[in-house]
Design a protein around this motif. Structure first.
Motif, PDB file in Angstrom:
ATOM      1  N   TYR A  46       0.946  -1.206  -0.202  1.00 42.54           N
ATOM      2  CA  TYR A  46      -0.108  -0.017   0.052  1.00 42.54           C
ATOM      3  C   TYR A  46       1.129   1.235  -0.020  1.00 42.54           C
ATOM      4  O   TYR A  46       0.592   2.156  -0.948  1.00 42.54           O
ATOM      5  N   THR A  47       1.899   1.388   0.768  1.00 47.60           N
ATOM      6  CA  THR A  47       2.874   2.775   0.885  1.00 47.60           C
ATOM      7  C   THR A  47       3.472   2.756  -0.317  1.00 47.60           C
ATOM      8  O   THR A  47       3.800   3.724  -0.720  1.00 47.60           O
ATOM      9  N   GLN A  48       4.018   1.724  -0.896  1.00 44.53           N
ATOM     10  CA  GLN A  48       4.719   1.701  -2.106  1.00 44.53           C
ATOM     11  C   GLN A  48       3.859   2.523  -3.266  1.00 44.53           C
ATOM     12  O   GLN A  48       4.262   3.208  -3.867  1.00 44.53           O
ATOM     13  N   ALA A  49       2.678   2.151  -3.232  1.00 47.83           N
ATOM     14  CA  ALA A  49       1.726   2.799  -4.293  1.00 47.83           C
ATOM     15  C   ALA A  49       1.304   4.030  -3.788  1.00 47.83           C
ATOM     16  O   ALA A  49       0.632   4.841  -4.582  1.00 47.83           O
ATOM     17  N   ASN A  50       1.153   4.495  -2.471  1.00 47.65           N
ATOM     18  CA  ASN A  50       0.838   5.735  -2.263  1.00 47.65           C
ATOM     19  C   ASN A  50       2.030   6.362  -1.199  1.00 47.65           C
ATOM     20  O   ASN A  50       1.547   6.432  -0.014  1.00 47.65           O
ATOM     21  N   PRO A  51       2.678   7.016  -1.904  1.00 50.45           N
ATOM     22  CA  PRO A  51       4.173   7.748  -1.014  1.00 50.45           C
ATOM     23  C   PRO A  51       3.420   8.743  -0.112  1.00 50.45           C
ATOM     24  O   PRO A  51       4.256   8.882   0.928  1.00 50.45           O
ATOM     25  N   ALA A  52       2.357   9.453  -0.144  1.00 50.64           N
ATOM     26  CA  ALA A  52       1.951  10.585   0.616  1.00 50.64           C
ATOM     27  C   ALA A  52       1.331  10.092   1.884  1.00 50.64           C
ATOM     28  O   ALA A  52       1.415  10.683   2.823  1.00 50.64           O
ATOM     29  N   ALA A  53       1.111   8.605   1.852  1.00 57.12           N
ATOM     30  CA  ALA A  53       0.682   7.883   3.186  1.00 57.12           C
ATOM     31  C   ALA A  53       2.007   7.084   3.757  1.00 57.12           C
ATOM     32  O   ALA A  53       1.693   6.531   4.878  1.00 57.12           O
ATOM     33  N   ASP A  54       3.076   7.071   3.062  1.00 57.46           N
ATOM     34  CA  ASP A  54       4.354   6.264   3.547  1.00 57.46           C
ATOM     35  C   ASP A  54       4.947   6.962   4.575  1.00 57.46           C
ATOM     36  O   ASP A  54       5.896   7.878   4.252  1.00 57.46           O
ATOM     37  N   ILE A  55       4.906   6.704   5.928  1.00 53.53           N
ATOM     38  CA  ILE A  55       5.864   7.007   6.938  1.00 53.53           C
ATOM     39  C   ILE A  55       7.215   6.735   6.752  1.00 53.53           C
ATOM     40  O   ILE A  55       7.511   5.512   6.782  1.00 53.53           O
ATOM     41  N   VAL A 254      -3.700   3.067   7.494  1.00 52.36           N
ATOM     42  CA  VAL A 254      -2.773   2.736   6.121  1.00 52.36           C
ATOM     43  C   VAL A 254      -1.459   2.532   6.324  1.00 52.36           C
ATOM     44  O   VAL A 254      -0.573   1.672   5.783  1.00 52.36           O
ATOM     45  N   ASP A 255      -0.992   3.130   7.282  1.00 51.40           N
ATOM     46  CA  ASP A 255       0.352   3.039   7.617  1.00 51.40           C
ATOM     47  C   ASP A 255       0.492   3.545   9.148  1.00 51.40           C
ATOM     48  O   ASP A 255      -0.127   4.145   9.626  1.00 51.40           O
ATOM     49  N   ARG A 256       1.596   2.998   9.780  1.00 47.37           N
ATOM     50  CA  ARG A 256       1.992   3.502  11.265  1.00 47.37           C
ATOM     51  C   ARG A 256       3.402   3.220  11.538  1.00 47.37           C
ATOM     52  O   ARG A 256       3.923   2.287  10.915  1.00 47.37           O
ATOM     53  N   MET A 257       3.954   3.854  12.435  1.00 49.32           N
ATOM     54  CA  MET A 257       5.278   3.501  12.869  1.00 49.32           C
ATOM     55  C   MET A 257       5.560   4.028  14.468  1.00 49.32           C
ATOM     56  O   MET A 257       4.921   5.234  14.715  1.00 49.32           O
ATOM     57  N   GLY A 258       6.325   3.334  14.968  1.00 53.42           N
ATOM     58  CA  GLY A 258       6.598   3.705  16.201  1.00 53.42           C
ATOM     59  C   GLY A 258       8.237   3.713  16.464  1.00 53.42           C
ATOM     60  O   GLY A 258       9.155   4.664  16.363  1.00 53.42           O
ATOM     61  N   ARG A 259       8.699   2.410  16.935  1.00 55.04           N
ATOM     62  CA  ARG A 259      10.146   2.109  16.900  1.00 55.04           C
ATOM     63  C   ARG A 259      10.840   2.325  15.635  1.00 55.04           C
ATOM     64  O   ARG A 259      10.235   1.855  14.654  1.00 55.04           O
ATOM     65  N   THR A 260      12.086   2.567  15.663  1.00 52.97           N
ATOM     66  CA  THR A 260      12.847   2.715  14.261  1.00 52.97           C
ATOM     67  C   THR A 260      13.006   1.175  13.666  1.00 52.97           C
ATOM     68  O   THR A 260      13.309   0.219  14.202  1.00 52.97           O
ATOM     69  N   TYR A 297      -0.227  -5.261   9.299  1.00 52.86           N
ATOM     70  CA  TYR A 297       0.837  -4.567  10.594  1.00 52.86           C
ATOM     71  C   TYR A 297       0.220  -3.054  10.466  1.00 52.86           C
ATOM     72  O   TYR A 297       0.052  -2.557  11.428  1.00 52.86           O
ATOM     73  N   ASN A 298       0.334  -2.609   9.282  1.00 56.73           N
ATOM     74  CA  ASN A 298       0.056  -0.979   9.401  1.00 56.73           C
ATOM     75  C   ASN A 298      -1.406  -0.716   9.587  1.00 56.73           C
ATOM     76  O   ASN A 298      -1.670   0.527   9.889  1.00 56.73           O
ATOM     77  N   SER A 299      -2.300  -1.532   9.632  1.00 55.26           N
ATOM     78  CA  SER A 299      -3.820  -1.343   9.638  1.00 55.26           C
ATOM     79  C   SER A 299      -4.182  -1.691  11.071  1.00 55.26           C
ATOM     80  O   SER A 299      -5.435  -1.210  11.492  1.00 55.26           O
ATOM     81  N   THR A 300      -3.488  -2.259  12.041  1.00 59.72           N
ATOM     82  CA  THR A 300      -3.875  -2.688  13.147  1.00 59.72           C
ATOM     83  C   THR A 300      -3.221  -1.673  14.213  1.00 59.72           C
ATOM     84  O   THR A 300      -2.051  -1.333  14.251  1.00 59.72           O
ATOM     85  N   PRO A 301      -3.814  -1.618  15.478  1.00 54.28           N
ATOM     86  CA  PRO A 301      -3.174  -0.838  16.572  1.00 54.28           C
ATOM     87  C   PRO A 301      -2.162  -1.698  17.523  1.00 54.28           C
ATOM     88  O   PRO A 301      -2.061  -2.671  17.571  1.00 54.28           O
ATOM     89  N   PRO A 302      -1.161  -0.670  17.884  1.00 50.53           N
ATOM     90  CA  PRO A 302      -0.156  -1.335  18.715  1.00 50.53           C
ATOM     91  C   PRO A 302      -0.619  -2.196  19.823  1.00 50.53           C
ATOM     92  O   PRO A 302       0.041  -3.300  20.203  1.00 50.53           O
ATOM     93  N   ALA A 303      -1.811  -2.058  20.689  1.00 57.31           N
ATOM     94  CA  ALA A 303      -2.278  -2.843  21.562  1.00 57.31           C
ATOM     95  C   ALA A 303      -2.318  -4.183  21.163  1.00 57.31           C
ATOM     96  O   ALA A 303      -2.575  -5.192  22.145  1.00 57.31           O
ATOM     97  N   ASP A 304      -2.655  -4.535  19.970  1.00 59.54           N
ATOM     98  CA  ASP A 304      -2.849  -5.975  19.514  1.00 59.54           C
ATOM     99  C   ASP A 304      -1.567  -6.422  18.843  1.00 59.54           C
ATOM    100  O   ASP A 304      -1.706  -7.600  18.403  1.00 59.54           O
ATOM    101  N   ASP A 305      -0.612  -6.033  18.954  1.00 59.94           N
ATOM    102  CA  ASP A 305       0.700  -6.532  18.272  1.00 59.94           C
ATOM    103  C   ASP A 305       0.971  -7.670  18.877  1.00 59.94           C
ATOM    104  O   ASP A 305       1.335  -8.648  17.857  1.00 59.94           O
ATOM    105  N   VAL A 306       1.104  -8.056  20.179  1.00 58.70           N
ATOM    106  CA  VAL A 306       1.716  -9.125  20.709  1.00 58.70           C
ATOM    107  C   VAL A 306       0.757 -10.325  20.358  1.00 58.70           C
ATOM    108  O   VAL A 306       1.282 -11.450  19.777  1.00 58.70           O
TER     109      VAL A 306
END
Length: 418
Positions: A46-55, A254-260, A297-306
């Motif tokens: 998704y982010t490859q196709a939508n650079p303005a959404a790509d964090i 559609v995208d998210r980022m926390g740690r490097t 991964y990009n569509s789900t919240p951190p609380a559900d990561d584990v």
């Protein structure tokens, strides 16, 4: 004995290169299939196709301009590189259909309690300058990815080689959105580690970028759209979990980022010539491909990561030969995927991420059991970009215009004046 130990170590490192070069760097092995995987650029279909959404990266630190809490994210990676699918610096901007949100967890449950949300709108007759609106959301509105909250500021973005636009909020907030150099920084000079080898090789993996061991050369002369928000450092914000989310018109992330570089380092495509079975997602029913895994991964919240990705990360850490007794501890450190901010702790990653420090280097040292750096090259490493202590702090665009060819005076001021 010393020679034998040296040879043993060399043999172990050489044997590990095959495994770790894939686990760390394969996301960048083919041009735009992951041209900057060591960060978070181009991390999913998704982010490859939508650079303005790509964090590309996110940062959080105490801003010297006001002493407030400063939050930064970048989108539109590899701009001005000339690579297919990228734009010139004079063309990049925010997507009016998207909501960009700084998320803050204030009680440790990996759910947002406070969010600052940004949207842009095109202006007739303006190629790059946009109007922007900033909302502050709390409670359920902060947890939601929709366009909700109380408007606290309005203004405009800063186009390339145009007058500086700094939007000021009702409580003294400062907001900048515009074209600046990609602040991603990775200095692998003098590091001996299979993970370092993998990232270095990945950085030059067919995309034509130089992969030099400095912030000025890691991706070459490339720009991004950079958003910088500085807010008053009230008591509730002295310690928080932090991440950035981009969501569509329906309020779906559609995208998210926390740690490097979590996706770029740990959720990677199979490199050419390697057995796909070793690199495909473990839960093939839910995620048939690595691309499916990254989109999810990009569509789900951190609380559900584990719950969602814990087994996948444990598998990857075993590939990286993390000690079996430390696998769960390592998973629990990286998931939920939230960057920590603590004003009362050491001012260094992972208690913050400033524009100046090399958090990729830190991650290599943290995960890689074969890490070694010479005594004359210890962390932290410091960016060599021309950063400023004046808001918005980030370096000028690679296409920045100056008053004369041999001058360092820009046509328009780049930072707030004294």
């Amino acid at each position: 004995m010393a020679l034998a130990l040296t040879m043993l170590r060399y043999e172990r490192e050489t044997a590990m290169r095959t495994v770790i070069r894939v686990a760390v760097g394969a996301a960048m092995a083919v041009a735009l299939a992951g041209a900057a995987g060591a960060s978070d650029h181009k991390d999913s279909p998704y982010t490859q196709a939508n650079p303005a959404a790509d964090i590309g990266d996110v940062f959080i630190f105490q801003g010297p301009e006001t002493g407030g809490l400063t939050m930064v994210f970048t989108v539109n990676p590899l701009s001005n590189s000339g690579l297919p699918g990228t734009s010139a610096s004079s063309e990049i901007k925010l997507d009016p259909s998207l909501t960009y949100a700084f998320k803050l967890d204030l009680d440790g449950d990996a759910r947002a309690d406070l969010a600052y949300k940004l949207r842009a709108a095109d202006i007739a007759g303006q190629a790059q300058t946009q109007s922007i609106e900033l909302k502050r959301a709390t409670g359920a509105e902060a947890a939601s990815n929709g366009w909700q909250g109380q408007t606290i500021a309005t203004g405009r973005t800063t186009a390339l080689n145009a007058p500086l636009e700094v939007v000021r909020g009702k409580a003294g907030e400062l907001l900048f959105a515009g074209v600046r150099r990609d602040p991603f920084f990775f200095d692998f000079t003098g590091v001996t580690a299979p993970a370092e080898f993998a990232i270095r090789e990945a950085l030059s993996g067919g995309d034509g970028l130089p992969a030099a061991p400095t912030s000025l050369g890691a991706f070459g002369k490339t720009d991004m759209t950079v958003v910088v928000l500085e807010v008053p450092l009230e008591p509730a914000l002295r310690k928080a979990g932090f991440w950035v989310v981009v969501s569509d018109e329906n309020g779906s992330a559609v995208d998210r980022m926390g740690r490097t570089g979590v996706q770029g380092i740990f959720l990677v495509e199979t490199p050419v010539g390697y057995n796909p079975e070793a690199y495909l997602p473990r839960d093939r029913d839910r995620f048939p491909t690595v691309g499916d895994l990254n989109n999810a991964y990009n569509s789900t919240p951190p609380a559900d990561d584990v719950e969602n990705y814990g087994a996948q990360f444990a598998y990857r850490f075993r590939q990286l030969e993390v000690d079996e007794g430390k696998v769960k501890q390592t998973v629990d450190f990286y998931l939920p995927d939230i960057l920590h901010w603590d004003a009362d702790a050491d001012r260094a990653y992972p208690n913050q991420r400033s524009l100046r420090e090399d958090s990729v280097f830190w991650t290599i040292a943290n995960v890689n059991p074969f890490y070694h750096a010479p005594d004359d090259n210890p962390p932290p490493h410091v960016s060599d970009q021309p950063l400023s202590n004046r808001f918005p702090y980030v370096a000028p665009s690679v296409a920045q215009a100056y008053e004369a060819p041999d001058s360092l005076v820009p046509v328009h001021p780049l930072y707030l004046a004294d």
